[in-house]
Design a protein around this motif. Sequence first.
Motif, PDB file in Angstrom:
ATOM      1  N   PHE A 112     -38.075  18.643  -7.358  1.00 56.08           N
ATOM      2  CA  PHE A 112     -37.504  18.408  -8.496  1.00 56.08           C
ATOM      3  C   PHE A 112     -36.230  18.614  -8.708  1.00 56.08           C
ATOM      4  O   PHE A 112     -36.028  18.378  -9.609  1.00 56.08           O
ATOM      5  N   GLU A 113     -36.501  19.766  -9.351  1.00 52.17           N
ATOM      6  CA  GLU A 113     -35.064  20.839  -9.396  1.00 52.17           C
ATOM      7  C   GLU A 113     -33.993  20.580  -8.401  1.00 52.17           C
ATOM      8  O   GLU A 113     -32.783  20.789  -8.972  1.00 52.17           O
ATOM      9  N   GLY A 114     -34.149  20.922  -7.371  1.00 54.32           N
ATOM     10  CA  GLY A 114     -33.461  21.353  -5.834  1.00 54.32           C
ATOM     11  C   GLY A 114     -32.896  19.618  -6.357  1.00 54.32           C
ATOM     12  O   GLY A 114     -31.473  20.056  -6.110  1.00 54.32           O
ATOM     13  N   GLN A 115     -33.562  18.392  -5.858  1.00 56.29           N
ATOM     14  CA  GLN A 115     -33.297  17.011  -6.004  1.00 56.29           C
ATOM     15  C   GLN A 115     -32.328  17.085  -7.110  1.00 56.29           C
ATOM     16  O   GLN A 115     -31.210  16.430  -7.118  1.00 56.29           O
ATOM     17  N   LEU A 116     -32.274  17.739  -8.488  1.00 55.03           N
ATOM     18  CA  LEU A 116     -31.900  17.150  -9.429  1.00 55.03           C
ATOM     19  C   LEU A 116     -30.670  18.116  -9.352  1.00 55.03           C
ATOM     20  O   LEU A 116     -29.567  17.605  -9.700  1.00 55.03           O
ATOM     21  N   ARG A 117     -30.482  19.393  -9.243  1.00 55.28           N
ATOM     22  CA  ARG A 117     -29.143  19.644  -8.824  1.00 55.28           C
ATOM     23  C   ARG A 117     -28.966  19.846  -7.694  1.00 55.28           C
ATOM     24  O   ARG A 117     -27.170  20.218  -7.796  1.00 55.28           O
ATOM     25  N   ALA A 118     -29.178  18.928  -6.655  1.00 55.35           N
ATOM     26  CA  ALA A 118     -28.859  18.148  -5.507  1.00 55.35           C
ATOM     27  C   ALA A 118     -27.690  17.172  -6.250  1.00 55.35           C
ATOM     28  O   ALA A 118     -26.315  16.575  -5.836  1.00 55.35           O
ATOM     29  N   ARG A 119     -28.279  16.160  -7.476  1.00 55.48           N
ATOM     30  CA  ARG A 119     -27.501  14.998  -7.973  1.00 55.48           C
ATOM     31  C   ARG A 119     -26.567  15.537  -8.672  1.00 55.48           C
ATOM     32  O   ARG A 119     -25.487  15.040  -9.384  1.00 55.48           O
ATOM     33  N   PHE A 120     -26.694  16.453  -9.572  1.00 50.06           N
ATOM     34  CA  PHE A 120     -25.899  17.107 -10.460  1.00 50.06           C
ATOM     35  C   PHE A 120     -25.290  18.251 -10.059  1.00 50.06           C
ATOM     36  O   PHE A 120     -26.114  19.192 -11.183  1.00 50.06           O
ATOM     37  N   PRO A 121     -24.636  19.253  -9.755  1.00 47.56           N
ATOM     38  CA  PRO A 121     -23.996  19.771  -9.079  1.00 47.56           C
ATOM     39  C   PRO A 121     -23.289  21.033 -10.243  1.00 47.56           C
ATOM     40  O   PRO A 121     -23.882  22.022 -10.314  1.00 47.56           O
ATOM     41  N   GLU A 122     -23.016  20.504 -11.414  1.00 46.11           N
ATOM     42  CA  GLU A 122     -23.053  20.846 -12.820  1.00 46.11           C
ATOM     43  C   GLU A 122     -23.534  21.257 -13.085  1.00 46.11           C
ATOM     44  O   GLU A 122     -23.280  22.013 -14.760  1.00 46.11           O
ATOM     45  N   LEU A 123     -24.811  21.033 -13.997  1.00 45.68           N
ATOM     46  CA  LEU A 123     -25.660  21.038 -14.336  1.00 45.68           C
ATOM     47  C   LEU A 123     -25.444  22.793 -15.217  1.00 45.68           C
ATOM     48  O   LEU A 123     -26.197  22.445 -16.137  1.00 45.68           O
ATOM     49  N   GLY A 124     -25.537  23.116 -14.480  1.00 46.22           N
ATOM     50  CA  GLY A 124     -25.739  24.948 -14.767  1.00 46.22           C
ATOM     51  C   GLY A 124     -27.361  25.307 -15.152  1.00 46.22           C
ATOM     52  O   GLY A 124     -28.422  23.976 -15.041  1.00 46.22           O
ATOM     53  N   ASP A 125     -27.798  25.745 -16.412  1.00 46.54           N
ATOM     54  CA  ASP A 125     -29.009  26.087 -16.677  1.00 46.54           C
ATOM     55  C   ASP A 125     -29.416  25.094 -17.362  1.00 46.54           C
ATOM     56  O   ASP A 125     -29.317  24.762 -18.328  1.00 46.54           O
TER      57      ASP A 125
END
Length: 80
Positions: free
Chosen positions: A40-53
């Motif tokens: 899940f976190e990998g997919q989330l970061r792929a969608r929102f690369p600027e997400l940060g910590d």
Amino acid sequence: MNITRIRALRGPNLWSRRTAIQAIVTCSGGESAIADLPGFEGQLRARFPELGDLIPADHLDTVSMAHVLEFTSNKGSESD
């Protein structure tokens, strides 16, 4: 995850000066912590690369789906 209500809040509203989406979302026990959702976190970061910590405001050890919704919705409103 069960979404029971979605509505658009047009114009200035409680959360933003722009249109915002309000959703009532309920997660079951197994869905509440993102660490328990493989990939899940990998997919989330792929969608929102600027997400940060992903650090919850209350500094709990687990990051819940509610925290994820908070983090991602704040990304859309940072330009306000």
